[in-house]
Design a protein around this motif. Structure first.
Motif, PDB file in Angstrom:
ATOM      1  N   GLU A  25      37.634 124.021  88.827  1.00 34.86           N
ATOM      2  CA  GLU A  25      37.382 125.267  89.551  1.00 34.86           C
ATOM      3  C   GLU A  25      36.729 126.316  88.658  1.00 34.86           C
ATOM      4  OE1 GLU A  25      40.806 126.941  91.595  1.00 34.86           O
ATOM      5  OE2 GLU A  25      39.344 127.197  93.203  1.00 34.86           O
ATOM      6  N   GLU A  26      37.154 126.366  87.415  1.00 41.77           N
ATOM      7  CA  GLU A  26      36.487 127.248  86.463  1.00 41.77           C
ATOM      8  C   GLU A  26      36.658 126.611  85.097  1.00 41.77           C
ATOM      9  OE1 GLU A  26      38.586 131.019  86.389  1.00 41.77           O
ATOM     10  OE2 GLU A  26      40.205 130.123  85.242  1.00 41.77           O
ATOM     11  N   ALA A  27      35.927 127.149  84.123  1.00 42.07           N
ATOM     12  CA  ALA A  27      36.028 126.584  82.780  1.00 42.07           C
ATOM     13  C   ALA A  27      37.368 126.965  82.171  1.00 42.07           C
ATOM     14  CB  ALA A  27      34.887 127.106  81.927  1.00 42.07           C
ATOM     15  N   ILE A  30      38.782 127.194  76.219  1.00 44.80           N
ATOM     16  CA  ILE A  30      37.942 126.637  75.147  1.00 44.80           C
ATOM     17  C   ILE A  30      36.532 126.341  75.675  1.00 44.80           C
ATOM     18  CG2 ILE A  30      38.756 124.235  75.453  1.00 44.80           C
ATOM     19  CD1 ILE A  30      38.003 125.691  72.041  1.00 44.80           C
ATOM     20  N   GLN A  31      36.441 125.889  76.917  1.00 45.81           N
ATOM     21  CA  GLN A  31      35.119 125.633  77.504  1.00 45.81           C
ATOM     22  C   GLN A  31      34.333 126.931  77.657  1.00 45.81           C
ATOM     23  OE1 GLN A  31      36.407 123.626  81.063  1.00 45.81           O
ATOM     24  NE2 GLN A  31      36.765 121.681  80.001  1.00 45.81           N
ATOM     25  N   THR A  32      35.035 127.974  78.102  1.00 49.32           N
ATOM     26  CA  THR A  32      34.387 129.268  78.284  1.00 49.32           C
ATOM     27  C   THR A  32      33.742 129.749  76.976  1.00 49.32           C
ATOM     28  OG1 THR A  32      35.904 129.911  80.029  1.00 49.32           O
ATOM     29  CG2 THR A  32      34.838 131.697  78.832  1.00 49.32           C
ATOM     30  N   THR A  50      45.746 119.903  72.528  1.00 45.44           N
ATOM     31  CA  THR A  50      45.480 118.769  73.398  1.00 45.44           C
ATOM     32  C   THR A  50      45.610 119.188  74.853  1.00 45.44           C
ATOM     33  OG1 THR A  50      46.738 117.611  71.739  1.00 45.44           O
ATOM     34  CG2 THR A  50      46.096 116.351  73.659  1.00 45.44           C
ATOM     35  N   GLY A  51      44.759 118.613  75.676  1.00 45.26           N
ATOM     36  CA  GLY A  51      44.878 118.847  77.107  1.00 45.26           C
ATOM     37  C   GLY A  51      44.203 120.115  77.588  1.00 45.26           C
ATOM     38  N   THR A  52      43.428 120.766  76.731  1.00 44.06           N
ATOM     39  CA  THR A  52      42.821 122.035  77.130  1.00 44.06           C
ATOM     40  C   THR A  52      41.365 121.869  77.557  1.00 44.06           C
ATOM     41  OG1 THR A  52      42.392 122.429  74.786  1.00 44.06           O
ATOM     42  CG2 THR A  52      44.351 123.453  75.715  1.00 44.06           C
ATOM     43  N   GLY A  53      40.892 120.632  77.626  1.00 45.18           N
ATOM     44  CA  GLY A  53      39.546 120.398  78.138  1.00 45.18           C
ATOM     45  C   GLY A  53      38.461 120.367  77.067  1.00 45.18           C
ATOM     46  N   LYS A  54      38.786 119.881  75.903  1.00 40.78           N
ATOM     47  CA  LYS A  54      37.787 119.858  74.830  1.00 40.78           C
ATOM     48  C   LYS A  54      36.655 118.864  75.130  1.00 40.78           C
ATOM     49  CE  LYS A  54      40.841 119.390  71.333  1.00 40.78           C
ATOM     50  NZ  LYS A  54      42.139 119.659  72.009  1.00 40.78           N
ATOM     51  N   THR A  55      36.986 117.760  75.794  1.00 37.01           N
ATOM     52  CA  THR A  55      35.946 116.760  76.048  1.00 37.01           C
ATOM     53  C   THR A  55      34.755 117.349  76.801  1.00 37.01           C
ATOM     54  OG1 THR A  55      37.780 115.233  76.315  1.00 37.01           O
ATOM     55  CG2 THR A  55      35.587 114.401  76.840  1.00 37.01           C
ATOM     56  N   ALA A  56      35.034 118.061  77.893  1.00 36.22           N
ATOM     57  CA  ALA A  56      33.927 118.643  78.645  1.00 36.22           C
ATOM     58  C   ALA A  56      33.270 119.776  77.858  1.00 36.22           C
ATOM     59  CB  ALA A  56      34.411 119.145  80.008  1.00 36.22           C
ATOM     60  N   GLU A  90      34.718 107.778  79.684  1.00 36.22           N
ATOM     61  CA  GLU A  90      34.986 107.896  81.132  1.00 36.22           C
ATOM     62  C   GLU A  90      34.685 109.306  81.636  1.00 36.22           C
ATOM     63  OE1 GLU A  90      38.921 106.334  81.552  1.00 36.22           O
ATOM     64  OE2 GLU A  90      38.149 104.278  81.632  1.00 36.22           O
ATOM     65  N   GLU A  91      35.085 110.293  80.844  1.00 33.52           N
ATOM     66  CA  GLU A  91      34.795 111.687  81.234  1.00 33.52           C
ATOM     67  C   GLU A  91      33.268 111.901  81.291  1.00 33.52           C
ATOM     68  OE1 GLU A  91      37.484 113.691  81.828  1.00 33.52           O
ATOM     69  OE2 GLU A  91      36.940 115.785  81.446  1.00 33.52           O
ATOM     70  N   PHE A  92      32.544 111.317  80.333  1.00 33.50           N
ATOM     71  CA  PHE A  92      31.071 111.432  80.339  1.00 33.50           C
ATOM     72  C   PHE A  92      30.493 110.776  81.593  1.00 33.50           C
ATOM     73  CE2 PHE A  92      28.990 112.735  76.180  1.00 33.50           C
ATOM     74  CZ  PHE A  92      30.084 113.438  75.728  1.00 33.50           C
ATOM     75  N   PRO A 321      50.144 122.370  83.416  1.00 32.74           N
ATOM     76  CA  PRO A 321      49.003 123.286  83.283  1.00 32.74           C
ATOM     77  C   PRO A 321      48.227 123.043  81.993  1.00 32.74           C
ATOM     78  CG  PRO A 321      51.064 124.440  82.919  1.00 32.74           C
ATOM     79  CD  PRO A 321      51.423 123.075  83.387  1.00 32.74           C
ATOM     80  N   GLN A 322      46.943 123.479  82.008  1.00 35.24           N
ATOM     81  CA  GLN A 322      46.069 123.221  80.879  1.00 35.24           C
ATOM     82  C   GLN A 322      46.251 124.209  79.736  1.00 35.24           C
ATOM     83  OE1 GLN A 322      43.241 122.346  83.453  1.00 35.24           O
ATOM     84  NE2 GLN A 322      42.921 120.351  82.573  1.00 35.24           N
ATOM     85  N   ASP A 323      47.098 125.171  79.933  1.00 39.17           N
ATOM     86  CA  ASP A 323      47.188 126.263  78.988  1.00 39.17           C
ATOM     87  C   ASP A 323      48.569 126.876  79.117  1.00 39.17           C
ATOM     88  OD1 ASP A 323      44.781 128.303  77.821  1.00 39.17           O
ATOM     89  OD2 ASP A 323      46.761 129.159  78.166  1.00 39.17           O
TER      90      ASP A 323
HETATM   91  P1  ADP Z   1      41.593 117.684  75.225  1.00 45.49           P
HETATM   92  O1  ADP Z   1      40.448 116.891  74.684  1.00 45.49           O
HETATM   93  O2  ADP Z   1      41.520 119.131  74.904  1.00 45.49           O
HETATM   94  O3  ADP Z   1      42.921 117.095  74.879  1.00 45.49           O
HETATM   95  P2  ADP Z   1      40.656 116.731  77.763  1.00 45.49           P
HETATM   96  O4  ADP Z   1      39.228 117.016  77.587  1.00 45.49           O
HETATM   97  O5  ADP Z   1      41.099 115.327  77.592  1.00 45.49           O
HETATM   98  O6  ADP Z   1      41.535 117.654  76.809  1.00 45.49           O
HETATM   99  O7  ADP Z   1      41.079 117.301  79.191  1.00 45.49           O
HETATM  100  C1  ADP Z   1      42.363 117.150  79.735  1.00 45.49           C
HETATM  101  C2  ADP Z   1      42.281 117.014  81.248  1.00 45.49           C
HETATM  102  O8  ADP Z   1      41.832 118.234  81.830  1.00 45.49           O
HETATM  103  C3  ADP Z   1      41.308 115.958  81.718  1.00 45.49           C
HETATM  104  O9  ADP Z   1      41.917 115.258  82.774  1.00 45.49           O
HETATM  105  C4  ADP Z   1      40.119 116.738  82.231  1.00 45.49           C
HETATM  106  O10 ADP Z   1      39.412 116.055  83.253  1.00 45.49           O
HETATM  107  C5  ADP Z   1      40.773 118.001  82.741  1.00 45.49           C
HETATM  108  N1  ADP Z   1      39.891 119.179  82.714  1.00 45.49           N
HETATM  109  C6  ADP Z   1      38.974 119.485  81.768  1.00 45.49           C
HETATM  110  N2  ADP Z   1      38.355 120.646  82.077  1.00 45.49           N
HETATM  111  C7  ADP Z   1      38.896 121.088  83.227  1.00 45.49           C
HETATM  112  C8  ADP Z   1      38.676 122.249  84.056  1.00 45.49           C
HETATM  113  N3  ADP Z   1      37.770 123.175  83.734  1.00 45.49           N
HETATM  114  N4  ADP Z   1      39.419 122.372  85.179  1.00 45.49           N
HETATM  115  C9  ADP Z   1      40.343 121.424  85.505  1.00 45.49           C
HETATM  116  N5  ADP Z   1      40.588 120.311  84.782  1.00 45.49           N
HETATM  117  C10 ADP Z   1      39.889 120.146  83.643  1.00 45.49           C
END
Ligand code: ADP
Ligand code: MG
Length: 533
Positions: A25-27, A30-32, A50-56, A90-92, A321-323
């Protein structure tokens, strides 16, 4: 700093479409912060848990940078383990759902190198690999680094812990100097800073700091569940606690829609709220929630910011939650205005570690609890019901109903009549229990009846490779389910599974007793061997 919307980042329409499709829904924070810098071509060091969306964070700008018209290698992502390399690729792939002509290949040890070489020959623009295997390919000249424009060190701290420093440096030295170098890490030990001093150019340092957060006095509980048990867990907890209003948080819009539909399908008054709803729709949902027409609101973090309802009894973190800040925001929706509130969090596998981070940073305790069993739920429903009955008796005004009962009372005991009424009212729950028990783990009565007096072959999901022997099976089966060892028939051990003959009469106890149990550390799953599943 407010989180950015992906629409505000100037992304290509294909990537934007993919991100939307993924339900983001939004960044995330860390993505922001990271994506705009990487898009500008800057080197960065990004730190967040971990889990904060670093991959994207690196995936999106990396894919934006790739030239699809060239088949040459353009980006190298290094990850510490094969699992992570697979996860990242997979994320890519998801990010590339609507993009053509960009090929991504994970390469890691343990996979036949010839196959990787064949795939590489077809022309791959991005490789995601472990340092050791990437080095192998470099030595064989099956990976040519001359055209690489971007390198990412994902989970850099972990790669160093695993002793990859030398490999990483060798790889970095082989990649042309005009490249962009990106490093992500959950922690920043000295070695990482040394690496960055030597190999990054004027890097931007992006850190999502963990603020001290305080949470209100709310009963915080977590449940360890499997992903596919989450819905069952949610409905059990709702049935058990009977909240008037509850809020269920998911991490993506897609999840919110999915869960809402599933809840509605099970007869709950649930509705979704997320960023795709127009303001008018949102207002409508909210007013239904306030007046109690809806009992369960399923929401994303973003949408929930606008929610202003005071008497929410339970907040569910359906997804962790991611954060930490999100966690605090989420659970702060309950226990307002001096009321008592509950926050229930579902936790899958290794997510427990993130939960520990949340506890640390919120300086609060989240207690583990076992999920209520179906009979707990039933008991609690019955208690609630009987309490209701008591209230009604106390209130009186029952003349009309007493007269109706009179006609039966000549023939039957009043207690029997009451019990029969209770059965009618609560009968629904009993039926539901049977249904769930059968399709979850137990052969049904009909099957047992059909096979009475016979042996039935049971399939066990692990075998010789896990070091399981016949005596382990006998020990576990008799210990956990009370079936006498002498009653267990033939046991055939194969590499990856075991077949054991069990008298049909004992099947129910066996399946119940072995549920969630381990033999030699392996979680055991039983099924009837010749049953097609
Ligand atoms: P990290 O590398 O920081 O441990 P990941 O990149 O593996 O975290 O992301 C953790 C999960 O959050 C994944 O399932 C990913 O698809 C999801 N995710 C990433 N960015 C977002 C976002 N902006 N909104 C919702 N989910 C997200
Ligand atoms: Mg990661």
């Amino acid at each position: 700093m407010e989180n950015l919307k992906f629409e505000e980042m100037g992304l290509s329409s294909q990537i934007l479409k993919a991100v939307t499709d993924m339900g983001f829904e939004e960044a995330t924070p860390i993505q922001t912060q990271a994506i705009p810098f990487i898009l500008k071509g800057k080197d960065i060091i990004g730190q967040s848990q971990t889990g904060t969306g670093k991959t994207a964070s690196f995936g999106i700008p990396c894919l934006e940078m790739i030239d699809p018209d060239s088949r040459k290698l353009q980006a190298v992502i290094l990850c510490p383990t094969r699992e992570l390399a697979i996860q990242v690729s997979e994320e890519f792939r998801k990010l590339l759902k609507f993009t053509e002509n960009i090929r991504v290949l994970p390469i890691y040890g343990g996979q036949p190198i010839d196959r990787q070489i064949m795939s590489l020959k077809k022309g791959v623009q991005v490789i995601i690999g472990t340092p050791g295997r990437v080095m192998d390919h470099m030595k064989r000249r099956t990976l040519k680094m001359e055209t690489v424009k971007m390198v990412v060190l994902d989970e850099a701290d972990e790669m160093l812990d695993m002793g990859f420093r030398e490999d990483i440096e060798t790889i970095l030295k082989k990649i042309p100097d005009d490249r962009q170098t990106i490093m992500f890490s959950a922690t920043m030990p000295k070695e990482i800073l040394e690496l960055s001093n030597n190999y990054l150019k004027d890097p931007e340092f992006v850190k999502i700091s963990r603020k001290e957060l305080t949470v209100p006095l709310i009963e915080q509980i977590y449940f360890e569940v499997k992903e596919k048990m989450k819905l069952e867990a949610l409905t059990r907890l709702i049935d058990m606690h009977n909240p008037r209003l509850s809020l269920v948080f998911c991490n993506t819009k897609k999840r919110v829609d999915e869960i809402t539909l599933l809840l509605q399908g099970r007869g709950y008054f649930a509705e979704a709220i997320h960023g795709d709803l127009k303001q008018a729709q949102r207002d409508k949902v909210m007013s239904k929630f306030r007046n109690g027409t809806i009992e369960i609101l399923v929401a994303t973090d973003v949408a929930a910011r606008g929610i202003d309802v005071d008497d929410i009894d339970i907040v569910f973190n359906y997804d962790l939650p991611q954060d930490e800040e999100y966690y605090v925001h989420r659970i702060g929706r309950t226990g307002r205005a001096g009321r008592t509130g509950k926050a229930f969090t579902f936790c899958v596998g290794r997510e427990v570690n993130r939960l520990k981070d949340i506890m640390k940073y919120t300086n609060s305790t989240i207690t583990k609890q076992k999920l209520p069993s179906l009979s707990d739920v039933e008991q609690s429903k019955a208690d609630l019901f009987l309490k209701n009955v008591q209230d009604i008796i106390e209130e009186g005004k029952l003349t009309k109903y007493l007269k109706m009962i009179d006609s039966l009372a000549d023939e039957y005991y009043i207690a029997d009549i009451a019990a029969a009424l209770l059965k009618i009212v609560l009968g629904d729950a009993e039926k539901k229990e049977e249904a769930v028990v059968t399709d979850e783990y137990s052969p049904d009565d009909e099957f047992i009846e059909m096979n009475r007096g016979k042996f039935v072959t049971v399939h066990i999901n692990a075998g010789k490779k896990k070091g399981i022997r016949a005596k382990d099976i006998v020990g576990a089966f008799s210990g956990e389910s009370g079936i006498p060892g002498s009653m267990i028939g033939e046991i055939d051990i194969f590499d990856t599974y075991i077949l054991a003959d069990i008298p049909a009469e004992y099947l129910k106890d066996l399946f119940k007793g072995m549920k969630d149990k381990r033999i030699k550390g392996t979680k055991i799953k039983l099924k009837i061997a010749d049953e097609e599943k």
